[in-house]
Design a protein around this motif. Structure first.
Motif, PDB file in Angstrom:
ATOM      1  N   ILE A  58      39.554 -18.932  88.226  1.00  0.00           N
ATOM      2  CA  ILE A  58      40.485 -18.308  89.181  1.00  0.00           C
ATOM      3  C   ILE A  58      41.921 -18.449  88.671  1.00  0.00           C
ATOM      4  O   ILE A  58      42.752 -17.552  88.870  1.00  0.00           O
ATOM      5  CB  ILE A  58      40.331 -18.875  90.612  1.00  0.00           C
ATOM      6  N   CYS A  61      42.341 -15.960  85.766  1.00  0.00           N
ATOM      7  CA  CYS A  61      42.472 -14.598  86.286  1.00  0.00           C
ATOM      8  C   CYS A  61      43.866 -14.326  86.840  1.00  0.00           C
ATOM      9  O   CYS A  61      44.494 -13.318  86.500  1.00  0.00           O
ATOM     10  CB  CYS A  61      41.420 -14.361  87.372  1.00  0.00           C
ATOM     11  N   ILE A  62      44.370 -15.226  87.672  1.00  0.00           N
ATOM     12  CA  ILE A  62      45.655 -14.952  88.314  1.00  0.00           C
ATOM     13  C   ILE A  62      46.790 -14.966  87.297  1.00  0.00           C
ATOM     14  O   ILE A  62      47.748 -14.177  87.410  1.00  0.00           O
ATOM     15  CB  ILE A  62      45.925 -15.946  89.476  1.00  0.00           C
ATOM     16  N   TYR A 175      46.747 -19.983  96.749  1.00  0.00           N
ATOM     17  CA  TYR A 175      47.823 -19.266  96.061  1.00  0.00           C
ATOM     18  C   TYR A 175      47.345 -17.891  95.612  1.00  0.00           C
ATOM     19  O   TYR A 175      48.052 -16.889  95.785  1.00  0.00           O
ATOM     20  CB  TYR A 175      48.314 -20.072  94.860  1.00  0.00           C
ATOM     21  N   CYS A 176      46.164 -17.829  95.034  1.00  0.00           N
ATOM     22  CA  CYS A 176      45.647 -16.563  94.501  1.00  0.00           C
ATOM     23  C   CYS A 176      45.515 -15.493  95.573  1.00  0.00           C
ATOM     24  O   CYS A 176      45.763 -14.312  95.300  1.00  0.00           O
ATOM     25  CB  CYS A 176      44.289 -16.787  93.849  1.00  0.00           C
ATOM     26  N   SER A 180      50.440 -15.126  95.582  1.00  0.00           N
ATOM     27  CA  SER A 180      50.699 -14.476  94.301  1.00  0.00           C
ATOM     28  C   SER A 180      51.119 -13.025  94.496  1.00  0.00           C
ATOM     29  O   SER A 180      50.646 -12.340  95.412  1.00  0.00           O
ATOM     30  CB  SER A 180      49.450 -14.514  93.417  1.00  0.00           C
ATOM     31  N   LYS A 183      48.013 -10.841  94.424  1.00  0.00           N
ATOM     32  CA  LYS A 183      46.901 -11.241  95.293  1.00  0.00           C
ATOM     33  C   LYS A 183      45.974 -10.070  95.627  1.00  0.00           C
ATOM     34  O   LYS A 183      44.751 -10.241  95.720  1.00  0.00           O
ATOM     35  CB  LYS A 183      47.440 -11.874  96.581  1.00  0.00           C
ATOM     36  N   PHE A 186      43.695  -9.487  92.708  1.00  0.00           N
ATOM     37  CA  PHE A 186      42.762 -10.609  92.618  1.00  0.00           C
ATOM     38  C   PHE A 186      41.623 -10.417  93.613  1.00  0.00           C
ATOM     39  O   PHE A 186      40.442 -10.594  93.269  1.00  0.00           O
ATOM     40  CB  PHE A 186      43.498 -11.921  92.891  1.00  0.00           C
TER      41      PHE A 186
END
Length: 395
Positions: A58, A61-62, A175-176, A180, A183, A186
């Motif tokens: 994760i 990815c972010i 956060y993700c 972010s 987001k 994501f």
């Protein structure tokens, strides 16, 4: 018989409410977090440092979403191509669109895709690990150290292992999905059930399937990532949104083969507990319950004779927005107000003379000020002299 059938039907269809804290979880370490505030609603060994396996991805990815462009081409190195299963099977020299690699990363958890992404974004696995650790610190993770972009066991140059805690992992997922700038993308990636793509020359085609079973188990689930290594055991981090509330669950060391389903059992238990137990309460609800004096003693003020005292009006001034947190039954905001016993003129309108704290379980979430409503000039010699003249000479 009909009566028994009816009773049985009622029992089977009666909702199960998890208002009590879970008495048992398979995971060695677990957290239920309010994603909006980062507050831990339930924890089991939540600060114990453990390996995290592919839940690592994760963060990979972010960072790729925040630092890269989705249509960029990433070239496969010999190191990336050497990654063990689970892998996409990339070959040295091939090129892939970054966006496609992210679906490979998050849906199938491909280890080689993670390294291709890391080398493309960070220049090297080590450079990308620095980005990962920097972001972890920004998010507020105090016990996390990233070494690899895919979660495979590794040791950094300073001897630190690839580890995190359930609390830190939940912070990263929060956060993700909440904070972010990427987001939405994501969530789009992690909610996709199936995705197909080809390497740049179109010679090989790949199909990816999402392995986050919770998306189908719980209709309110919105994101998640599984993980497993022989050292970490089964791990999981996931998110659920229900009635305006967003919960995150993080599980570490949640069983080993043949116990792949333990993580789903623990996740459902924790999410059910959160949904059935927690509702939002705002500091705004405390208005009218805050106790403090309506006036403050002001010494040496105009309006008194020869240095006497007056009592001037004071009022609350909000210095922060209202705070809203998920709370369970029995939890309430505690408000403490403290005002100076007295002040000495001259004082200005709006001058701070006290403070109001809003607390929950000993932690301060909001602070307001108590201020003087009006200006109060000082009683000086010239004013006293003028008053004497007025009194005795009728000016």
């Amino acid at each position: 018989m009909a009566i028994l059938l009816c009773i049985g039907s009622l029992v089977l269809n009666t909702p199960v409410y998890a208002t009590e804290e879970p008495s048992f979880l398979y995971a060695k370490s677990a957290v239920l977090m309010d994603a909006a505030s980062g507050r831990v609603l339930y924890g089991k060994n939540e600060t114990e440092i453990l390996p995290m396996a592919s839940t690592t991805k994760i963060m990979t990815c972010i960072l790729a979403l925040e630092h890269g462009k989705m249509e960029e081409l990433a070239t496969v190195s010999s190191y990336a191509a050497s990654m063990p299963k689970v892998h996409l099977g990339v070959k040295e020299g091939e090129q892939y669109v970054l966006k496609d690699l992210l679906y490979s990363l998050m849906l199938e958890s491909h280890n080689d895709s993670a390294v291709v992404i890391a080398e493309h974004i960070g220049g090297s696995v080590e450079g990308f690990a620095e980005l990962m650790n920097r972001k972890a610190k920004e998010i507020g993770c105090e016990n996390t150290n990233f070494v690899t972009p895919n979660g495979l066991d590794g040791v950094s140059h300073d001897g630190k292992m690839h580890t995190t805690t359930a609390e830190d992992l939940a912070k990263i997922m929060s956060y993700c999905i909440m904070d972010s700038t990427q987001k939405d993308m994501f969530l789009e990636i992690t909610q996709t059930r199936n995705y197909g793509f080809s390497e740049q020359n179109g010679k090989r085609h790949f199909q990816c399937r999402n392995h986050n079973t919770l998306l189908d188990m719980m209709p309110d689930a919105i994101s998640g990532k599984t993980g497993y290594t022989s050292k970490a055991g089964y791990c999981y981090v996931g998110a659920l949104e229900n009635d305006g509330r967003t919960f995150v669950v993080a599980l570490l060391a949640c069983g080993w083969p043949n116990h792949k389903t333990y993580k789903w059992s623990d996740s459902k238990t924790l999410f059910a507990y959160g949904m059935d137990t927690y509702s939002y309460k705002s500091t705004r609800e405390m208005e009218g319950k805050i106790k403090y004096p309506s006036r403050i003693q002001v010494e040496n003020a105009i309006g008194t004779e020869y240095g006497g005292k007056i009592y001037e009006k004071i009022e609350r001034r909000e210095t922060q927005d209202d705070v809203t947190l998920l709370m369970k039954a029995g939890e309430e905001w505690k408000v403490h107000a403290e005002v100076l016993p007295k002040i000495t003129a001259p004082v200005q309108a709006g001058q701070t003379v006290g403070t109001i704290w809003y607390e929950l379980n000993g932690e301060v979430y909001k602070v307001d000020e108590i201020v003087l409503k009006n200006e109060v000039p000082e009683l000086d010699y010239m004013h006293c002299f003028y008053c004497i003249l007025q009194k005795y000479y009728c000016f």
